[in-house]
Design an enzyme around this catalytic site. Structure first.
Site, PDB file in Angstrom:
ATOM      1  N   HIS A 107      44.234  40.291  30.640  1.00  0.00           N
ATOM      2  CA  HIS A 107      44.237  39.916  32.053  1.00  0.00           C
ATOM      3  C   HIS A 107      43.562  38.556  32.203  1.00  0.00           C
ATOM      4  O   HIS A 107      42.436  38.347  31.736  1.00  0.00           O
ATOM      5  CB  HIS A 107      43.493  40.991  32.854  1.00  0.00           C
ATOM      6  CG  HIS A 107      43.539  40.792  34.334  1.00  0.00           C
ATOM      7  ND1 HIS A 107      44.614  41.153  35.107  1.00  0.00           N
ATOM      8  CD2 HIS A 107      42.626  40.267  35.190  1.00  0.00           C
ATOM      9  CE1 HIS A 107      44.365  40.858  36.377  1.00  0.00           C
ATOM     10  NE2 HIS A 107      43.158  40.317  36.453  1.00  0.00           N
ATOM     11  N   MET A 151      43.140  45.322  44.422  1.00  0.00           N
ATOM     12  CA  MET A 151      41.785  44.809  44.186  1.00  0.00           C
ATOM     13  C   MET A 151      40.774  45.852  44.644  1.00  0.00           C
ATOM     14  O   MET A 151      40.742  46.238  45.810  1.00  0.00           O
ATOM     15  CB  MET A 151      41.550  43.505  44.970  1.00  0.00           C
ATOM     16  CG  MET A 151      42.266  42.285  44.426  1.00  0.00           C
ATOM     17  SD  MET A 151      42.063  41.987  42.663  1.00  0.00           S
ATOM     18  CE  MET A 151      40.279  41.834  42.494  1.00  0.00           C
TER      19      MET A 151
HETATM   20  C1  DX5 Z   1      37.758  39.640  40.018  1.00  0.00           C
HETATM   21  C2  DX5 Z   1      38.765  39.540  38.901  1.00  0.00           C
HETATM   22  C3  DX5 Z   1      38.672  40.600  37.877  1.00  0.00           C
HETATM   23  C4  DX5 Z   1      37.386  40.641  37.091  1.00  0.00           C
HETATM   24  C5  DX5 Z   1      37.022  42.084  36.944  1.00  0.00           C
HETATM   25  O1  DX5 Z   1      38.140  38.767  41.035  1.00  0.00           O
HETATM   26  O2  DX5 Z   1      40.091  39.573  39.435  1.00  0.00           O
HETATM   27  O3  DX5 Z   1      39.780  40.600  36.986  1.00  0.00           O
HETATM   28  O4  DX5 Z   1      37.468  40.072  35.812  1.00  0.00           O
HETATM   29  O5  DX5 Z   1      35.778  42.162  36.389  1.00  0.00           O
HETATM   30  P1  DX5 Z   1      34.987  43.537  36.232  1.00  0.00           P
HETATM   31  O6  DX5 Z   1      35.842  44.428  35.379  1.00  0.00           O
HETATM   32  O7  DX5 Z   1      33.718  43.114  35.588  1.00  0.00           O
HETATM   33  O8  DX5 Z   1      34.806  44.085  37.616  1.00  0.00           O
HETATM   34 ZN    ZN Z   2      41.925  39.860  38.095  1.00  0.00          ZN
END
Ligand code: DX5
Ligand code: ZN
Length: 216
Positions: free
Chosen positions: A31, A135
């Protein structure tokens, strides 16, 4: 079920080593968080990095574009070799037009919604989507806490899959760890993005294996 490590929490000075490490644990999705400093208050990866990653890996490059004017930037990421191109509903003017151009380029189409955006806005577009990204934190930074109420969106999408209106993947991003992965799975999630839970773990190999077990 797919576990997609988010390289936002990797060490950017040694990205190739970092991605080879997680690929060694068994992942074949990565990702990639693209942030423009406008749509979100952070600035990260651009197409030149995606192009370099492309030359080092055959994993699916799952590019999450947290940018304004995605119409302008999508062609850059197509050229760089992104496999999945996810744009934000809140940022795009002609969603159907942009999804069509992503498909025409042979890439997978994704749309993401911020926590405050209702999932039902995607109803007219479900047939054009290979993936919907929910999200579960406010986009911008890794390491935030999971917002459990966002799981209703996964449940809604799962019901659309049941009725045949949506045939894509349900992905979740933000705050995924050993505790939250199980409830997300129960709500219908199929692709789990995890940044800090993997890259910031003391024992990454163990963390990856535990997460994989939780989603299988
Ligand atoms: C946040 C990003 C995520 C982030 C998630 O805006 O889109 O992809 O990397 O990080 P974690 O898994 O640490 O919440
Ligand atoms: Zn992301």
């Amino acid at each position: 079920m797919i576990l997609a490590p988010s390289i936002l929490s990797a060490d950017f000075a040694r990205l190739e080593v970092e991605i080879k490490e997680v690929e060694g644990y068994g992942c074949n999705w990565l990702h990639v968080d693209v942030m423009d400093g406008h749509f979100v208050p952070n600035l990260t990866i651009g197409p030149v990095v995606v192009e370099s990653l492309r030359s080092k890996t055959r994993s699916t490059l799952d590019c999450h574009l947290m940018v304004n004017e995605p119409e302008k930037m999508v062609p850059w990421f197509i050229k760089a070799g992104a496999d999945v191109i996810t744009i934000h509903f809140e940022a795009v003017k002609d969603l159907r037009g942009l999804l069509n151009s992503i498909r025409a380029a042979g890439r997978k189409t994704g749309v993401s919604v911020k926590p405050k955006t209702p999932i039902t806005v995607l109803e007219p577009f479900l047939a054009d989507l290979d993936l919907v990204l929910i999200m579960s934190v406010e986009p911008g930074f890794g390491g935030q806490s999971f917002m459990p109420e966002q799981l209703d969106k996964a449940k809604w999408l799962a019901s659309k899959k049941k009725s045949g209106a949506f045939k894509g993947l349900i992905e979740i991003d933000g705050g995924i760890n050993l505790k939250t992965a199980g409830v997300a799975k129960a709500a219908g999630v199929e692709v789990f993005v995890a940044g800090s839970a993997i890259f910031s773990a003391k024992d990454r190999k163990q963390a990856y294996a535990d997460l994989e077990k939780a989603i299988k």
